[in-house]
Design a protein around this motif. Structure first.
Motif, short mmCIF file in Angstrom:
data_model
loop_
_atom_site.label_atom_id
_atom_site.label_comp_id
_atom_site.label_asym_id
_atom_site.label_seq_id
_atom_site.Cartn_x
_atom_site.Cartn_y
_atom_site.Cartn_z
N CYS A 24 0.81 -1.23 0.00
CA CYS A 24 0.00 0.00 0.00
C CYS A 24 0.84 1.28 0.00
O CYS A 24 0.29 2.37 -0.02
N PHE A 25 2.16 1.14 0.06
CA PHE A 25 3.06 2.29 0.02
C PHE A 25 2.74 3.30 1.13
O PHE A 25 2.61 4.49 0.88
N VAL A 26 2.60 2.77 2.37
CA VAL A 26 2.29 3.60 3.53
C VAL A 26 3.22 3.23 4.67
O VAL A 26 3.88 2.19 4.63
N GLU A 27 3.26 4.06 5.68
CA GLU A 27 4.00 3.76 6.91
C GLU A 27 2.98 3.24 7.93
O GLU A 27 2.01 3.94 8.24
N VAL A 28 3.20 2.04 8.44
CA VAL A 28 2.25 1.40 9.36
C VAL A 28 2.75 1.58 10.79
O VAL A 28 3.92 1.39 11.09
N SER A 29 1.82 1.93 11.67
CA SER A 29 2.11 2.08 13.09
C SER A 29 1.35 1.00 13.86
O SER A 29 0.14 0.85 13.71
N ILE A 30 2.09 0.22 14.67
CA ILE A 30 1.46 -0.82 15.50
C ILE A 30 0.98 -0.18 16.78
O ILE A 30 1.75 0.45 17.50
N CYS A 69 -11.75 -0.35 1.24
CA CYS A 69 -11.70 0.32 -0.06
C CYS A 69 -10.38 1.06 -0.23
O CYS A 69 -9.79 1.05 -1.32
N ASN A 70 -9.89 1.70 0.83
CA ASN A 70 -8.60 2.40 0.79
C ASN A 70 -7.47 1.43 0.47
O ASN A 70 -6.64 1.69 -0.40
N ILE A 71 -7.44 0.28 1.15
CA ILE A 71 -6.40 -0.72 0.92
C ILE A 71 -6.51 -1.28 -0.50
O ILE A 71 -5.52 -1.37 -1.23
N ALA A 72 -7.73 -1.65 -0.90
CA ALA A 72 -7.93 -2.20 -2.24
C ALA A 72 -7.54 -1.18 -3.32
O ALA A 72 -6.96 -1.55 -4.34
N SER A 73 -7.84 0.09 -3.09
CA SER A 73 -7.46 1.14 -4.05
C SER A 73 -5.95 1.18 -4.23
O SER A 73 -5.45 1.28 -5.36
N LYS A 74 -5.23 1.10 -3.13
CA LYS A 74 -3.76 1.14 -3.21
C LYS A 74 -3.21 -0.11 -3.87
O LYS A 74 -2.31 -0.04 -4.70
N MET A 75 -3.78 -1.27 -3.53
CA MET A 75 -3.29 -2.53 -4.11
C MET A 75 -3.61 -2.65 -5.59
O MET A 75 -2.80 -3.15 -6.37
N CYS A 76 -4.80 -2.20 -5.98
CA CYS A 76 -5.24 -2.31 -7.38
C CYS A 76 -4.82 -1.11 -8.23
O CYS A 76 -5.04 -1.09 -9.43
N LEU A 91 -7.92 -8.14 -1.33
CA LEU A 91 -7.92 -8.20 0.13
C LEU A 91 -7.54 -9.60 0.60
O LEU A 91 -6.75 -9.75 1.54
N SER A 92 -8.10 -10.62 -0.04
CA SER A 92 -7.76 -12.00 0.33
C SER A 92 -6.27 -12.25 0.12
O SER A 92 -5.61 -12.90 0.94
N GLU A 93 -5.74 -11.76 -0.98
CA GLU A 93 -4.32 -11.95 -1.27
C GLU A 93 -3.46 -11.21 -0.25
O GLU A 93 -2.38 -11.70 0.12
N LEU A 94 -3.91 -10.08 0.25
CA LEU A 94 -3.19 -9.37 1.31
C LEU A 94 -3.05 -10.29 2.53
O LEU A 94 -1.96 -10.43 3.09
N GLY A 95 -4.15 -10.93 2.92
CA GLY A 95 -4.11 -11.87 4.04
C GLY A 95 -3.18 -13.02 3.76
O GLY A 95 -2.41 -13.46 4.64
N ASN A 96 -3.22 -13.54 2.56
CA ASN A 96 -2.37 -14.65 2.16
C ASN A 96 -0.89 -14.27 2.24
O ASN A 96 -0.06 -15.04 2.73
N MET A 97 -0.55 -13.08 1.77
CA MET A 97 0.84 -12.62 1.81
C MET A 97 1.32 -12.42 3.24
O MET A 97 2.46 -12.78 3.59
N ILE A 98 0.47 -11.84 4.07
CA ILE A 98 0.84 -11.62 5.48
C ILE A 98 1.12 -12.97 6.15
O ILE A 98 2.14 -13.16 6.80
N MET A 99 0.21 -13.91 5.97
CA MET A 99 0.38 -15.20 6.63
C MET A 99 1.53 -16.01 6.04
O MET A 99 2.22 -16.72 6.77
N GLY A 100 1.75 -15.91 4.74
CA GLY A 100 2.89 -16.58 4.13
C GLY A 100 4.20 -16.05 4.67
O GLY A 100 5.13 -16.81 4.97
N ASN A 101 4.27 -14.73 4.84
CA ASN A 101 5.47 -14.12 5.42
C ASN A 101 5.66 -14.55 6.87
O ASN A 101 6.78 -14.85 7.29
N ALA A 102 4.58 -14.59 7.63
CA ALA A 102 4.66 -15.03 9.03
C ALA A 102 5.13 -16.48 9.10
O ALA A 102 5.98 -16.83 9.93
N ALA A 103 4.59 -17.34 8.23
CA ALA A 103 5.00 -18.75 8.21
C ALA A 103 6.49 -18.89 7.91
O ALA A 103 7.19 -19.73 8.49
#
Length: 155
Positions: A24-30, A69-76, A91-103
């Protein structure tokens, strides 16, 4: 039930932050984590991914419609005003990528987990987990929030 510690939680946080930032080309804050019921309103999109192996449970990524919608706009790379099949797939692929990276992070430290394909839910839904409490960690960026729910136990 074995409790989860930072060694079990951090790979999910690291993966979620990195993937969202990269896609998404953003800075994420936890934000501050806390225990929270996985109960969602009618305007919520939830990505659901199961975890098996040396840890078992579910990981949920929940977001309001405007944030989805904001996330999908950035991804698409095009404006998304409502979630259609194409943006739902993103959105589903975002989840897949996050979990694949975690694995991958878990694997490099000798912990083997497998993940299920992501499922996407929209609307009022509640998840009850009888063996693990849900830890909720909000991730904020660009005026949006994604709540990462971890309902896991170590086997």
């Amino acid at each position: 039930m074995a409790t989860l510690n930072a060694e079990h939680i951090n790979p999910f946080l690291i993966a979620a932050k990195k993937v969202i930032q990269d896609m998404c080309f953003v800075e994420v804050s936890i934000q501050k984590p806390g225990l929270k019921e996985a109960d969602f309103g009618p305007d919520t999109w939830v990505i659901i991914i199961g975890v098996t192996g040396e840890m078992r449970g579910q990981v949920l990524l929940a977001m309001a419609e405007k944030d989805a919608c904001n996330i999908a706009s950035k991804m698409c790379m095009t404006e998304v005003k409502s979630i259609d099949d194409f943006s739902a797939s993103a959105l589903s692929e975002l989840g897949n990528m996050i979990m694949g990276n975690a694995a991958t992070v878990f694997s490099s430290s000798g912990v083997g987990i497998d993940i299920t394909p992501p499922a996407l839910s929209h609307g009022k839904v509640s998840f009850t987990n009888t063996y693990a409490k849900s830890l909720c960690v909000p991730l904020s960026f660009d005026g949006s929030v994604v709540e990462l729910y971890l309902a896991l136990r170590q086997e």
